[in-house]
Design a protein around this motif. Structure first.
Motif, PDB file in Angstrom:
ATOM      1  N   SER A 145      18.416  22.852  29.727  1.00 33.42           N
ATOM      2  CA  SER A 145      18.227  23.244  31.345  1.00 33.42           C
ATOM      3  C   SER A 145      17.317  24.401  31.483  1.00 33.42           C
ATOM      4  O   SER A 145      17.071  25.228  30.348  1.00 33.42           O
ATOM      5  N   THR A 146      16.438  24.536  32.506  1.00 34.68           N
ATOM      6  CA  THR A 146      15.728  25.831  32.843  1.00 34.68           C
ATOM      7  C   THR A 146      16.167  26.545  33.640  1.00 34.68           C
ATOM      8  O   THR A 146      17.143  26.344  34.461  1.00 34.68           O
ATOM      9  N   TYR A 147      15.772  27.767  33.566  1.00 37.64           N
ATOM     10  CA  TYR A 147      16.349  28.930  34.430  1.00 37.64           C
ATOM     11  C   TYR A 147      15.171  29.649  35.146  1.00 37.64           C
ATOM     12  O   TYR A 147      14.580  30.389  34.450  1.00 37.64           O
ATOM     13  N   ILE A 148      15.165  29.957  36.199  1.00 32.19           N
ATOM     14  CA  ILE A 148      14.011  30.368  37.249  1.00 32.19           C
ATOM     15  C   ILE A 148      12.610  29.933  36.484  1.00 32.19           C
ATOM     16  O   ILE A 148      12.580  29.512  35.458  1.00 32.19           O
ATOM     17  N   MET A 203      24.151  24.280  17.861  1.00 29.44           N
ATOM     18  CA  MET A 203      23.806  25.757  18.452  1.00 29.44           C
ATOM     19  C   MET A 203      23.355  25.799  19.471  1.00 29.44           C
ATOM     20  O   MET A 203      22.387  25.219  19.875  1.00 29.44           O
ATOM     21  N   LYS A 204      23.616  26.790  20.574  1.00 27.63           N
ATOM     22  CA  LYS A 204      22.958  27.036  21.637  1.00 27.63           C
ATOM     23  C   LYS A 204      21.974  28.027  21.424  1.00 27.63           C
ATOM     24  O   LYS A 204      22.064  29.052  20.902  1.00 27.63           O
ATOM     25  N   TYR A 205      20.637  27.813  21.989  1.00 25.75           N
ATOM     26  CA  TYR A 205      19.489  28.504  21.885  1.00 25.75           C
ATOM     27  C   TYR A 205      18.806  28.946  23.256  1.00 25.75           C
ATOM     28  O   TYR A 205      19.095  27.976  24.216  1.00 25.75           O
ATOM     29  N   ILE A 206      18.102  29.898  23.420  1.00 25.80           N
ATOM     30  CA  ILE A 206      17.332  30.198  24.383  1.00 25.80           C
ATOM     31  C   ILE A 206      15.926  30.643  24.154  1.00 25.80           C
ATOM     32  O   ILE A 206      15.461  31.253  23.213  1.00 25.80           O
ATOM     33  N   ALA A 207      15.019  29.917  24.916  1.00 27.26           N
ATOM     34  CA  ALA A 207      13.542  30.205  24.657  1.00 27.26           C
ATOM     35  C   ALA A 207      13.024  30.942  25.721  1.00 27.26           C
ATOM     36  O   ALA A 207      13.363  30.527  27.105  1.00 27.26           O
ATOM     37  N   LEU A 208      12.436  31.990  25.290  1.00 23.69           N
ATOM     38  CA  LEU A 208      11.830  32.791  26.402  1.00 23.69           C
ATOM     39  C   LEU A 208      10.506  32.810  26.203  1.00 23.69           C
ATOM     40  O   LEU A 208       9.726  33.070  25.223  1.00 23.69           O
ATOM     41  N   PHE A 209       9.485  32.483  27.495  1.00 22.26           N
ATOM     42  CA  PHE A 209       8.181  32.538  27.320  1.00 22.26           C
ATOM     43  C   PHE A 209       7.596  33.852  28.133  1.00 22.26           C
ATOM     44  O   PHE A 209       7.982  33.964  28.923  1.00 22.26           O
ATOM     45  N   ARG A 210       6.546  34.028  27.445  1.00 22.46           N
ATOM     46  CA  ARG A 210       5.853  35.026  28.244  1.00 22.46           C
ATOM     47  C   ARG A 210       4.814  34.990  28.809  1.00 22.46           C
ATOM     48  O   ARG A 210       3.654  34.059  28.395  1.00 22.46           O
ATOM     49  N   GLY A 211       4.385  35.308  30.010  1.00 23.59           N
ATOM     50  CA  GLY A 211       3.102  35.364  30.708  1.00 23.59           C
ATOM     51  C   GLY A 211       2.818  33.897  31.347  1.00 23.59           C
ATOM     52  O   GLY A 211       1.795  33.648  31.781  1.00 23.59           O
ATOM     53  N   ILE A 212       4.041  33.187  31.823  1.00 21.80           N
ATOM     54  CA  ILE A 212       3.395  31.921  32.309  1.00 21.80           C
ATOM     55  C   ILE A 212       4.041  32.209  33.758  1.00 21.80           C
ATOM     56  O   ILE A 212       4.974  33.005  34.189  1.00 21.80           O
ATOM     57  N   PHE A 238      22.840  36.294  32.921  1.00 24.60           N
ATOM     58  CA  PHE A 238      22.928  34.705  32.893  1.00 24.60           C
ATOM     59  C   PHE A 238      22.613  33.999  31.606  1.00 24.60           C
ATOM     60  O   PHE A 238      23.243  33.196  31.049  1.00 24.60           O
ATOM     61  N   LEU A 239      21.409  34.509  31.091  1.00 24.47           N
ATOM     62  CA  LEU A 239      21.004  33.733  29.581  1.00 24.47           C
ATOM     63  C   LEU A 239      22.058  34.062  28.798  1.00 24.47           C
ATOM     64  O   LEU A 239      22.033  33.104  27.776  1.00 24.47           O
ATOM     65  N   ALA A 240      22.632  34.970  28.810  1.00 25.80           N
ATOM     66  CA  ALA A 240      23.733  35.323  27.618  1.00 25.80           C
ATOM     67  C   ALA A 240      24.944  34.652  27.775  1.00 25.80           C
ATOM     68  O   ALA A 240      25.953  34.775  27.066  1.00 25.80           O
ATOM     69  N   GLY A 241      24.979  33.966  28.928  1.00 25.32           N
ATOM     70  CA  GLY A 241      26.312  33.058  29.117  1.00 25.32           C
ATOM     71  C   GLY A 241      27.335  33.621  30.219  1.00 25.32           C
ATOM     72  O   GLY A 241      28.251  33.213  30.496  1.00 25.32           O
ATOM     73  N   GLU A 242      26.651  34.905  30.696  1.00 26.01           N
ATOM     74  CA  GLU A 242      27.862  35.651  31.706  1.00 26.01           C
ATOM     75  C   GLU A 242      27.259  34.919  33.122  1.00 26.01           C
ATOM     76  O   GLU A 242      26.740  35.663  33.921  1.00 26.01           O
ATOM     77  N   LYS A 243      27.968  33.994  33.354  1.00 22.23           N
ATOM     78  CA  LYS A 243      27.980  33.446  34.804  1.00 22.23           C
ATOM     79  C   LYS A 243      28.745  34.074  35.736  1.00 22.23           C
ATOM     80  O   LYS A 243      29.900  34.730  35.519  1.00 22.23           O
ATOM     81  N   ASN A 283      -1.034  32.011  37.791  1.00 23.71           N
ATOM     82  CA  ASN A 283      -1.944  31.696  36.662  1.00 23.71           C
ATOM     83  C   ASN A 283      -0.862  31.099  35.558  1.00 23.71           C
ATOM     84  O   ASN A 283       0.072  31.315  35.598  1.00 23.71           O
ATOM     85  N   ARG A 284      -1.661  30.566  34.722  1.00 26.02           N
ATOM     86  CA  ARG A 284      -0.944  29.743  33.448  1.00 26.02           C
ATOM     87  C   ARG A 284       0.198  29.105  33.881  1.00 26.02           C
ATOM     88  O   ARG A 284       1.451  29.280  33.254  1.00 26.02           O
ATOM     89  N   LYS A 285       0.102  28.176  34.830  1.00 30.01           N
ATOM     90  CA  LYS A 285       1.336  27.214  35.438  1.00 30.01           C
ATOM     91  C   LYS A 285       1.809  26.400  34.576  1.00 30.01           C
ATOM     92  O   LYS A 285       1.111  25.746  33.508  1.00 30.01           O
ATOM     93  N   VAL A 286       3.158  26.544  34.192  1.00 27.75           N
ATOM     94  CA  VAL A 286       4.014  25.550  33.537  1.00 27.75           C
ATOM     95  C   VAL A 286       4.985  25.170  34.367  1.00 27.75           C
ATOM     96  O   VAL A 286       6.141  25.926  34.812  1.00 27.75           O
ATOM     97  N   GLU A 287       5.182  23.653  34.690  1.00 25.78           N
ATOM     98  CA  GLU A 287       6.214  23.384  35.388  1.00 25.78           C
ATOM     99  C   GLU A 287       7.443  23.203  34.715  1.00 25.78           C
ATOM    100  O   GLU A 287       7.389  22.727  33.407  1.00 25.78           O
ATOM    101  N   MET A 288       8.670  23.630  35.388  1.00 23.31           N
ATOM    102  CA  MET A 288       9.651  23.825  34.540  1.00 23.31           C
ATOM    103  C   MET A 288      10.258  22.165  34.123  1.00 23.31           C
ATOM    104  O   MET A 288      10.974  22.118  33.170  1.00 23.31           O
ATOM    105  N   LYS A 289       9.991  21.263  34.850  1.00 24.71           N
ATOM    106  CA  LYS A 289      10.299  19.847  34.968  1.00 24.71           C
ATOM    107  C   LYS A 289       9.603  19.393  33.609  1.00 24.71           C
ATOM    108  O   LYS A 289      10.222  18.747  32.853  1.00 24.71           O
TER     109      LYS A 289
END
Length: 176
Positions: free
Chosen positions: A36-39, A1-10, A170-175, A15-21
């Protein structure tokens, strides 16, 4: 199943740096595939055979072990993301005349009643609810009149993570 994780406030204002890599490597280490990460605002698209609760628990535990600050997290299935995106009128865009944003809601505020608590002037904003999100469209000329900026200091703000319409689609798959 395909999932999307959304993070708040990074990665907001340095502040609250999180490298996408690093986030991608973490998700792969948790056994997720097609990661894969997106923006830089914190969106991870991935696949797993596990149920949503197990996926959420694995992610939150992994984040706690790897970062020294809390990262509020929402995990949605691709189907849930599509349902939200499909509820948004197709003519709602981000362009020189209008702005459209989606506030993905944490479970504690996931209700149509949440709209009533929003602090901005709804005379200037077309705001709607669909399970999992509130979304709005505003004419750019009315942004200041709407007092939309008041949302940032409101108690509800901590229970949502906001994306613009292009990111939501985009996250909903609408490319495009």
């Amino acid at each position: 199943m395909k999932y999307i994780a959304l993070f708040r406030g990074i990665n907001v204002g340095g502040n609250r740096k999180v490298e996408m890599k690093k986030l991608k490597v973490l998700f792969e280490s948790l056994g997720f595939t097609e990661v894969s990460t997106y923006i830089n605002s914190g969106n991870v698209i991935f696949e797993s055979n596990q149920d949503p609760k197990t996926v959420f628990l694995a992610i939150t535990t992994g984040l706690e072990k790897n970062f020294d600050f809390e990262i509020p997290t929402l995990v949605k299935t691709e189907k849930e993301m599509k349902k939200i995106a499909d509820a948004i009128p197709s003519d709602w865009q981000n362009d020189p005349t209008q702005r459209t944003d989606i506030a993905y809601l944490f479970p504690d505020v996931d209700s149509k009643k949440t709209i009533e608590e929003l602090p901005f002037k709804k005379d200037f904003v077309d705001v709607r609810y669909v399970k999992g999100a509130i979304f709005w469209n505003i004419k750019k000329e009315d942004v200041n009149k709407s007092q939309l900026a008041k949302l940032i200091s409101h108690k509800l703000y901590k229970s949502m993570t906001i994306r613009n319409i292009n990111t939501a689609r985009f996250l909903a798959g609408e490319k495009k």
